[in-house]
Write a protein that holds these residues in place. Structure first.
Motif, PDB file in Angstrom:
ATOM      1  N   MET A   1      -0.697  12.137  -9.988  1.00 51.13           N
ATOM      2  CA  MET A   1       0.604  12.300 -10.621  1.00 51.13           C
ATOM      3  C   MET A   1       0.444  12.104 -12.121  1.00 51.13           C
ATOM      4  O   MET A   1       0.370  10.992 -12.612  1.00 51.13           O
ATOM      5  N   LYS A   2       0.313  13.185 -12.858  1.00 50.78           N
ATOM      6  CA  LYS A   2       0.082  13.113 -14.294  1.00 50.78           C
ATOM      7  C   LYS A   2       1.370  12.756 -15.025  1.00 50.78           C
ATOM      8  O   LYS A   2       2.459  13.200 -14.672  1.00 50.78           O
ATOM      9  N   MET A   3       1.232  11.982 -16.086  1.00 52.24           N
ATOM     10  CA  MET A   3       2.376  11.522 -16.832  1.00 52.24           C
ATOM     11  C   MET A   3       2.241  11.952 -18.282  1.00 52.24           C
ATOM     12  O   MET A   3       1.139  12.084 -18.821  1.00 52.24           O
ATOM     13  N   SER A   4       3.394  12.165 -18.942  1.00 53.26           N
ATOM     14  CA  SER A   4       3.398  12.523 -20.344  1.00 53.26           C
ATOM     15  C   SER A   4       2.679  11.472 -21.174  1.00 53.26           C
ATOM     16  O   SER A   4       2.792  10.271 -20.919  1.00 53.26           O
ATOM     17  N   TYR A   5       1.960  11.926 -22.174  1.00 54.71           N
ATOM     18  CA  TYR A   5       1.192  11.044 -23.060  1.00 54.71           C
ATOM     19  C   TYR A   5       2.098  10.035 -23.741  1.00 54.71           C
ATOM     20  O   TYR A   5       1.672   8.933 -24.096  1.00 54.71           O
ATOM     21  N   PHE A   6       3.357  10.403 -23.941  1.00 56.83           N
ATOM     22  CA  PHE A   6       4.254   9.557 -24.717  1.00 56.83           C
ATOM     23  C   PHE A   6       5.177   8.697 -23.848  1.00 56.83           C
ATOM     24  O   PHE A   6       5.943   7.906 -24.359  1.00 56.83           O
ATOM     25  N   ARG A   7       5.154   8.878 -22.560  1.00 60.07           N
ATOM     26  CA  ARG A   7       5.908   8.012 -21.671  1.00 60.07           C
ATOM     27  C   ARG A   7       5.066   6.791 -21.318  1.00 60.07           C
ATOM     28  O   ARG A   7       3.878   6.724 -21.623  1.00 60.07           O
ATOM     29  N   MET A   8       5.704   5.844 -20.657  1.00 64.27           N
ATOM     30  CA  MET A   8       4.985   4.622 -20.285  1.00 64.27           C
ATOM     31  C   MET A   8       5.257   4.311 -18.827  1.00 64.27           C
ATOM     32  O   MET A   8       6.375   4.500 -18.328  1.00 64.27           O
ATOM     33  N   ARG A   9       4.233   3.802 -18.152  1.00 63.31           N
ATOM     34  CA  ARG A   9       4.365   3.439 -16.752  1.00 63.31           C
ATOM     35  C   ARG A   9       3.973   1.971 -16.580  1.00 63.31           C
ATOM     36  O   ARG A   9       2.923   1.539 -17.053  1.00 63.31           O
ATOM     37  N   ILE A  10       4.835   1.225 -15.913  1.00 59.22           N
ATOM     38  CA  ILE A  10       4.661  -0.218 -15.734  1.00 59.22           C
ATOM     39  C   ILE A  10       4.571  -0.526 -14.244  1.00 59.22           C
ATOM     40  O   ILE A  10       5.324   0.031 -13.442  1.00 59.22           O
ATOM     41  N   LEU A  11       3.665  -1.422 -13.875  1.00 57.20           N
ATOM     42  CA  LEU A  11       3.550  -1.887 -12.489  1.00 57.20           C
ATOM     43  C   LEU A  11       4.041  -3.329 -12.427  1.00 57.20           C
ATOM     44  O   LEU A  11       3.552  -4.200 -13.149  1.00 57.20           O
ATOM     45  N   HIS A  12       5.013  -3.569 -11.566  1.00 59.49           N
ATOM     46  CA  HIS A  12       5.592  -4.907 -11.364  1.00 59.49           C
ATOM     47  C   HIS A  12       5.160  -5.443 -10.004  1.00 59.49           C
ATOM     48  O   HIS A  12       5.372  -4.804  -8.976  1.00 59.49           O
ATOM     49  N   THR A  13       4.530  -6.613 -10.009  1.00 63.30           N
ATOM     50  CA  THR A  13       4.165  -7.287  -8.767  1.00 63.30           C
ATOM     51  C   THR A  13       4.385  -8.780  -8.948  1.00 63.30           C
ATOM     52  O   THR A  13       4.678  -9.259 -10.056  1.00 63.30           O
ATOM     53  N   ALA A  14       4.257  -9.532  -7.864  1.00 67.88           N
ATOM     54  CA  ALA A  14       4.484 -10.984  -7.903  1.00 67.88           C
ATOM     55  C   ALA A  14       4.028 -11.585  -6.584  1.00 67.88           C
ATOM     56  O   ALA A  14       3.669 -10.873  -5.642  1.00 67.88           O
ATOM     57  N   ASP A  15       4.045 -12.906  -6.529  1.00 73.00           N
ATOM     58  CA  ASP A  15       3.827 -13.644  -5.277  1.00 73.00           C
ATOM     59  C   ASP A  15       2.543 -13.229  -4.564  1.00 73.00           C
ATOM     60  O   ASP A  15       2.547 -12.809  -3.409  1.00 73.00           O
ATOM     61  N   ILE A  16       1.452 -13.385  -5.282  1.00 68.58           N
ATOM     62  CA  ILE A  16       0.132 -13.075  -4.728  1.00 68.58           C
ATOM     63  C   ILE A  16      -0.376 -14.246  -3.878  1.00 68.58           C
ATOM     64  O   ILE A  16      -0.988 -14.056  -2.831  1.00 68.58           O
ATOM     65  N   HIS A  17      -0.150 -15.460  -4.335  1.00 69.53           N
ATOM     66  CA  HIS A  17      -0.470 -16.675  -3.573  1.00 69.53           C
ATOM     67  C   HIS A  17      -1.952 -16.773  -3.226  1.00 69.53           C
ATOM     68  O   HIS A  17      -2.327 -16.993  -2.064  1.00 69.53           O
ATOM     69  N   LEU A  18      -2.795 -16.613  -4.225  1.00 70.41           N
ATOM     70  CA  LEU A  18      -4.222 -16.832  -4.027  1.00 70.41           C
ATOM     71  C   LEU A  18      -4.471 -18.253  -3.515  1.00 70.41           C
ATOM     72  O   LEU A  18      -3.917 -19.219  -4.043  1.00 70.41           O
ATOM     73  N   GLY A  19      -5.304 -18.376  -2.490  1.00 68.35           N
ATOM     74  CA  GLY A  19      -5.584 -19.675  -1.885  1.00 68.35           C
ATOM     75  C   GLY A  19      -4.714 -19.973  -0.688  1.00 68.35           C
ATOM     76  O   GLY A  19      -4.848 -21.030  -0.067  1.00 68.35           O
ATOM     77  N   HIS A  20      -3.870 -19.026  -0.319  1.00 69.39           N
ATOM     78  CA  HIS A  20      -2.984 -19.222   0.831  1.00 69.39           C
ATOM     79  C   HIS A  20      -3.788 -19.260   2.131  1.00 69.39           C
ATOM     80  O   HIS A  20      -4.833 -18.625   2.266  1.00 69.39           O
ATOM     81  N   SER A  21      -3.288 -20.028   3.088  1.00 72.18           N
ATOM     82  CA  SER A  21      -3.853 -20.018   4.434  1.00 72.18           C
ATOM     83  C   SER A  21      -2.708 -19.955   5.431  1.00 72.18           C
ATOM     84  O   SER A  21      -1.586 -20.389   5.126  1.00 72.18           O
ATOM     85  N   LEU A  22      -2.975 -19.411   6.602  1.00 67.78           N
ATOM     86  CA  LEU A  22      -1.962 -19.270   7.643  1.00 67.78           C
ATOM     87  C   LEU A  22      -2.513 -19.846   8.940  1.00 67.78           C
ATOM     88  O   LEU A  22      -3.504 -19.340   9.472  1.00 67.78           O
ATOM     89  N   ASN A  23      -1.885 -20.919   9.392  1.00 68.52           N
ATOM     90  CA  ASN A  23      -2.320 -21.597  10.613  1.00 68.52           C
ATOM     91  C   ASN A  23      -3.813 -21.948  10.560  1.00 68.52           C
ATOM     92  O   ASN A  23      -4.526 -21.856  11.558  1.00 68.52           O
ATOM     93  N   GLY A  24      -4.271 -22.317   9.364  1.00 64.55           N
ATOM     94  CA  GLY A  24      -5.666 -22.708   9.177  1.00 64.55           C
ATOM     95  C   GLY A  24      -6.602 -21.575   8.808  1.00 64.55           C
ATOM     96  O   GLY A  24      -7.770 -21.815   8.485  1.00 64.55           O
ATOM     97  N   TRP A  25      -6.114 -20.335   8.837  1.00 64.22           N
ATOM     98  CA  TRP A  25      -6.957 -19.184   8.511  1.00 64.22           C
ATOM     99  C   TRP A  25      -6.870 -18.873   7.022  1.00 64.22           C
ATOM    100  O   TRP A  25      -5.794 -18.664   6.472  1.00 64.22           O
ATOM    101  N   SER A  26      -8.007 -18.797   6.346  1.00 65.46           N
ATOM    102  CA  SER A  26      -8.054 -18.433   4.935  1.00 65.46           C
ATOM    103  C   SER A  26      -7.642 -16.980   4.748  1.00 65.46           C
ATOM    104  O   SER A  26      -7.946 -16.116   5.574  1.00 65.46           O
ATOM    105  N   ARG A  27      -6.978 -16.704   3.626  1.00 63.69           N
ATOM    106  CA  ARG A  27      -6.579 -15.335   3.303  1.00 63.69           C
ATOM    107  C   ARG A  27      -7.449 -14.741   2.190  1.00 63.69           C
ATOM    108  O   ARG A  27      -7.126 -13.676   1.653  1.00 63.69           O
ATOM    109  N   ASP A  28      -8.543 -15.418   1.841  1.00 60.43           N
ATOM    110  CA  ASP A  28      -9.352 -14.997   0.695  1.00 60.43           C
ATOM    111  C   ASP A  28      -9.870 -13.568   0.839  1.00 60.43           C
ATOM    112  O   ASP A  28      -9.832 -12.778  -0.109  1.00 60.43           O
ATOM    113  N   ALA A  29     -10.377 -13.221   2.012  1.00 61.23           N
ATOM    114  CA  ALA A  29     -10.923 -11.874   2.206  1.00 61.23           C
ATOM    115  C   ALA A  29      -9.815 -10.828   2.075  1.00 61.23           C
ATOM    116  O   ALA A  29     -10.037  -9.742   1.531  1.00 61.23           O
ATOM    117  N   GLU A  30      -8.618 -11.153   2.569  1.00 60.59           N
ATOM    118  CA  GLU A  30      -7.498 -10.221   2.434  1.00 60.59           C
ATOM    119  C   GLU A  30      -7.125 -10.031   0.970  1.00 60.59           C
ATOM    120  O   GLU A  30      -6.802  -8.914   0.532  1.00 60.59           O
TER     121      GLU A  30
END
Length: 418
Positions: A1-30
């Motif tokens: 998806m090509k975009m005009s040279y003069f326009r701008m594209r922003i990516l918004h993300t949040a809540d990555i939670h590096l170091g999270h575990s679920l019921n004792g299972w590490s999420r590092d590989a995920e």
């Protein structure tokens, strides 16, 4: 998806939670897989700016491996998009000062980190929170107003707010805080769009049960979207894990990177892409495939334990997946026998299968039906006697009814007997 040279594209993300575990299972590989896929999205979508609105880490003492993954990933994003600007703000889970510590090194890849509210003497240094956002052509097309997770001390008006005034003190203090930021930002940015970042709970948004800590400030855990002045063209929020719009999409949660609890299985996890064209901002959701599958058995209600093996067999599991990328399974079973026995047999059934157990619940069918019945018939405390409350609590905790000896002991305690 090509975009005009003069326009701008922003990516918004949040809540990555590096170091999270679920019921004792590490999420590092995920997380490793997710960051690699995020890099692909940044390149494919020709992203100019990356906004990460808090909860980069899951706890205040992230491991060295988690920190290395974050910084290696930021360097890779910049390699893919050599002009990329990154803005990160701290969330309530993050070690704010540790997040800011490598600031001098981050400047080398045009990454800006705001972990705390910056001050100059006794006033907020608002200009430190303003970052110009440039398109690929190098022209500033918008400004970020980077506001990290707010603590009571960050809202000086909270301590002196008139409790008899209109609205709660926290709402008035938060509104005043953001209004001052908006005024300073507008004076600096002129007519260019202002994109605010925040990490909080907005009233009317949907929470994920068991995944998000309520973060009360001044007795309130949610504020209305009206605390964000209309001069903010877009508000990039973190904290709530389900992607969702507020205020007709002007205020948005991008959602977490992948499910962090069973309550998030139905979420369409991904990131938000903003298209900035002059004063116009449009956004769209881009899904990112989960590094590991999530299954709930059954989809609704509870399953007879004798049917568990067949239900798991129908999942078409891949035995060749690495252990730390195998799917999570969340099971709810009927207590057809003693809860401990049902639980033990379920664990034995799942042992050795290419799945990671996210949780097993054992409930009585009549209890589930009674809970649904009670949900539609609210009662006051005056209508419920203490013994009834005790019996319900005993049943919920032990998955079986109280015996006569338990009831007798409760009555003796209530009557103050020896």
């Amino acid at each position: 998806m090509k975009m005009s040279y003069f326009r701008m594209r922003i990516l918004h993300t949040a809540d990555i939670h590096l170091g999270h575990s679920l019921n004792g299972w590490s999420r590092d590989a995920e997380h490793q897989v997710w960051f690699a896929r995020l890099a692909d999205v940044i390149e494919a979508e020709e992203v100019d700016v990356l906004l990460i609105a808090g909860d980069i880490f899951d706890n205040l003492n992230p491991s060295g491996e988690c920190q290395k993954l974050l910084y290696d990933s930021l360097v890779e994003f910049r390699r893919r998009r050599p002009h990329l600007t990154t803005v990160m703000t701290a969330g309530n889970h993050d070690p704010a000062h540790r997040l800011e510590a490598p600031g001098a090194l981050m400047n080398g890849i045009d990454a800006h980190v705001l972990g705390t509210i910056r001050r100059k003497a006794d006033t907020v240094d608002m200009r430190r929170h303003m970052i110009p956002l440039r398109a690929r052509c190098g022209t500033v097309k918008a400004w970020a107003v980077a506001i990290p997770f707010l603590r009571p001390a960050d809202l000086p008006g909270l301590a002196i707010a008139d409790k008899d005034g209109e609205g709660s003190p926290i709402i008035r203090a938060a509104a005043e805080f953001h209004n001052r930021f908006a005024e300073a930002a507008r004076a600096e940015a002129g007519d260019l769009p202002l994109i605010a970042m925040g990490h909080l709970h907005c009233a009317g948004a949907h929470e994920s049960e068991g995944a998000e800590r309520r973060i009360p400030i001044g007795g309130e855990h949610a504020v209305p979207v009206s605390v964000f002045p209309q001069c903010f063209s877009y508000v990039a929020l973190g904290h709530l894990h389900g992607p969702q719009n507020l205020d007709s999409g002007r205020v948005r949660y991008s959602g977490s990177c992948f499910p962090l609890s069973a309550s998030e299985i139905s979420h369409r996890h991904g990131v938000t892409i903003l298209e900035v064209d002059g004063g116009t901002i449009q956004h769209r959701h881009v899904e990112i495939e989960r590094p590991a599958a999530f299954h709930r058995i059954p989809q609704r209600g509870a399953l007879d334990p004798s049917l568990l093996a067949d239900a798991v067999g129908g999942l078409d599991l891949d035995p060749d997946l690495p252990r730390d990328l195998q799917p999570f399974i969340h099971v709810t079973l009927e207590a057809t026998g003693p809860a401990g026995v049902v639980l033990s047999e379920a664990e034995a059934c799942l042992a050795g299968l290419p799945v990671r157990v996210g949780g097993i619940r054992v409930i009585r069918a009549d209890m589930a039906a009674q809970a649904q019945e009670d949900a539609g018939m609210p009662r006051t405390l005056a209508e419920i006697n203490p013994e009834e409350l005790f019996l319900a609590a005993f049943r919920k905790t032990n998955m079986t009814d109280a015996e006569d000896r338990h009831v007798l002991a409760f009555r003796e305690a209530m009557n103050g007997s020896d």
